[in-house]
Design an enzyme around this catalytic site. Structure first.
Site, PDB file in Angstrom:
ATOM      1  N   ASP A  35       0.650  -7.325   4.953  1.00  0.00           N
ATOM      2  CA  ASP A  35       0.283  -8.332   5.088  1.00  0.00           C
ATOM      3  C   ASP A  35       0.883  -9.867   5.965  1.00  0.00           C
ATOM      4  O   ASP A  35       1.056 -10.299   6.393  1.00  0.00           O
ATOM      5  CB  ASP A  35      -1.062  -8.702   4.275  1.00  0.00           C
ATOM      6  CG  ASP A  35      -1.931  -8.101   3.547  1.00  0.00           C
ATOM      7  OD1 ASP A  35      -2.654  -7.669   4.341  1.00  0.00           O
ATOM      8  OD2 ASP A  35      -2.305  -8.183   2.755  1.00  0.00           O
ATOM      9  N   CYS A  95      -2.800 -17.741  22.249  1.00  0.00           N
ATOM     10  CA  CYS A  95      -2.959 -17.073  22.944  1.00  0.00           C
ATOM     11  C   CYS A  95      -1.816 -16.054  22.014  1.00  0.00           C
ATOM     12  O   CYS A  95      -0.687 -16.077  22.275  1.00  0.00           O
ATOM     13  CB  CYS A  95      -2.512 -16.734  24.691  1.00  0.00           C
ATOM     14  SG  CYS A  95      -3.471 -18.186  25.421  1.00  0.00           S
ATOM     15  N   THR A 100       3.507  -9.229  15.391  1.00  0.00           N
ATOM     16  CA  THR A 100       2.760  -9.723  14.154  1.00  0.00           C
ATOM     17  C   THR A 100       1.482  -8.652  14.474  1.00  0.00           C
ATOM     18  O   THR A 100       1.208  -7.567  14.961  1.00  0.00           O
ATOM     19  CB  THR A 100       1.751 -10.325  15.456  1.00  0.00           C
ATOM     20  OG1 THR A 100       2.672 -11.749  16.198  1.00  0.00           O
ATOM     21  CG2 THR A 100       0.544 -10.898  15.149  1.00  0.00           C
ATOM     22  N   THR A 121       0.995  -0.853   0.014  1.00  0.00           N
ATOM     23  CA  THR A 121       0.171  -0.066  -0.206  1.00  0.00           C
ATOM     24  C   THR A 121       0.552   1.044   0.052  1.00  0.00           C
ATOM     25  O   THR A 121       0.733   2.339  -0.570  1.00  0.00           O
ATOM     26  CB  THR A 121      -1.192  -0.458   1.119  1.00  0.00           C
ATOM     27  OG1 THR A 121      -1.507  -1.624   0.982  1.00  0.00           O
ATOM     28  CG2 THR A 121      -1.832   1.270   1.336  1.00  0.00           C
TER      29      THR A 121
HETATM   30  N1  ASP Z   1      -1.675  -6.383   0.413  1.00  0.00           N
HETATM   31  C1  ASP Z   1      -0.612  -4.978   0.585  1.00  0.00           C
HETATM   32  C2  ASP Z   1       0.598  -6.105   0.970  1.00  0.00           C
HETATM   33  O1  ASP Z   1       0.748  -6.133   2.001  1.00  0.00           O
HETATM   34  C3  ASP Z   1      -1.249  -4.269   2.700  1.00  0.00           C
HETATM   35  C4  ASP Z   1      -0.424  -3.358   2.480  1.00  0.00           C
HETATM   36  O2  ASP Z   1       0.736  -3.269   2.168  1.00  0.00           O
HETATM   37  O3  ASP Z   1      -0.652  -3.167   4.218  1.00  0.00           O
HETATM   38  O4  ASP Z   1       1.009  -5.576   0.102  1.00  0.00           O
END
Ligand code: ASP
Length: 346
Positions: free
Chosen positions: A93, A282, A169, A16
């Site tokens: 991601d 957890c 995470t 993004t």
């Molecule tokens: N789908 C995108 C990626 O991981 C989400 C992001 O960039 O935050 O490439």
């Protein structure tokens, strides 16, 4: 700018952060990374040498594969002598997987490798990308008065927090605070000043040099236990052709249902030399298999504690170790050993 000004290599993989909204269609497109300064003119105010390298084409990091990790490590290795630090712009991601695995692939790292990204594209008005990028560059260039790197680790910097990459995470798909390190405190924060916590930051082993690793074996699987889990399903997972290791996500402090078939399937798999690592479902806390009868039986069946590892880290560490063609006893020993600050063993 003087020659002694800090130098940072900015590597753009995709995601993004590098997107721009087409004002007419509203569709998100990747922007040409060579024109970064157009979108972040603030970068000029740094007195740094900043060079860029872009994946061509950039990828949505849901498509990240081990060969991309190898490519990133190769870029860092080749450019290592020429830069004070590295910033990797990465989609959110799979950022925690990339940060985890790079902490193992870059042995004896003595320079910062800071991953960041954003929840909103750089080309949008309320983007979080600018602050994340600007501060990540500042962290990558930060040094102690003796000239050594302030943060010689693979980290994720996101929404004001600097976290050890292999402890991190993704926790949020919408809010700006997309990442959390549950089991290890932040290495620093961005406030009025950049605040580092040197006592939490790893120091490089003196007189060692960077050793980059490139081999993987991805014959691994994650198995999440749940009430009602069925014998035929678990049995099929353990029988998968080529399977080398399982990350088993158990309950609480490392407990599993007391079903005799489950324990015998696990025992039979470990006897076939499949490595089974126990991590908890957890988000916070550690596996302690000695604590309850339901955990002890796993230990007795040959399951290895993953301590307080994140799933991303346990999985990528296994892929990394299995790629080295070492005996499984050694894989098991190293899984229990803290290699890059990824687990707390005491
Ligand atoms: N789908 C995108 C990626 O991981 C989400 C992001 O960039 O935050 O490439």
């Amino acid at each position: 700018m003087t020659d002694s000004a800090p130098s940072v290599l900015l590597i753009y993989t995709g995601g993004t952060i590098g997107m721009i909204e087409n004002p007419e269609t509203g569709v998100l497109d990747s922007f040409n990374f060579d024109h970064l300064l157009k979108f972040v003119p603030e970068l000029k105010r740094f007195n740094y040498h900043i060079h860029t390298y872009s994946f061509d084409p950039p990828i949505d990091t849901s498509d990240m594969e081990p060969y991309h990790w190898a490519r990133l490590v190769r870029i860092v290795e080749r450019n290592y002598p020429n830069y004070d630090g590295f910033v990797i712009l990465h989609g959110t991601d799979t950022m925690a997987y990339t940060a985890s695995v790079m902490s193992f692939m870059l042995e004896n790292l003595a320079k910062p490798v800071i991953l960041t990204g954003s929840q909103l594209p750089m080309g949008m008005l309320r983007t979080d990308g600018k602050e994340n990028l600007i501060t990540a560059i500042e962290i990558a260039a930060s040094k102690h008065p003796d000239g050594t790197a302030m943060v010689p680790e693979v980290c994720i910097y996101f929404e004001r927090d600097l976290m050890r990459g292999n402890r991190t995470t993704k926790i949020n798909a919408e809010r700006f605070n997309a990442f959390k390190s549950y089991n290890y405190p932040c290495l620093g924060h961005s406030a009025i000043d950049l605040q580092f916590k040197p006592e939490r930051i790893r120091r490089p082993v003196p007189e060692t040099s960077l050793k980059a690793h490139y081999l993987f074996n991805n014959n691994v699987v994650v198995l999440t236990l749940f009430p009602g889990i069925q014998e035929n399903i678990v049995s099929s997972v353990f029988q998968l052709k080529g399977l080398k290791a399982v990350v088993m996500r158990t309950f609480g402090s490392g407990n599993a249902p007391q079903k005799p078939w489950l324990i015998s399937l696990i025992r039979e798999a470990t006897e076939r030399d499949i490595v089974i690592i126990n991590i908890t479902q957890c988000q916070s806390g550690s596996v302690e298999m000695e604590r309850y009868e339901t955990g002890k039986q796993l230990l007795e069946a040959g399951v290895i504690s993953g301590y307080d590892s994140t799933p991303e880290c346990a999985l990528t560490k296994l892929m990394f170790l299995l790629g080295h063609d070492i005996p499984k006893t050694e894989v098991r020993r190293l899984m229990r050993t803290n290699l890059a600050g990824e687990i707390t063993t005491d």
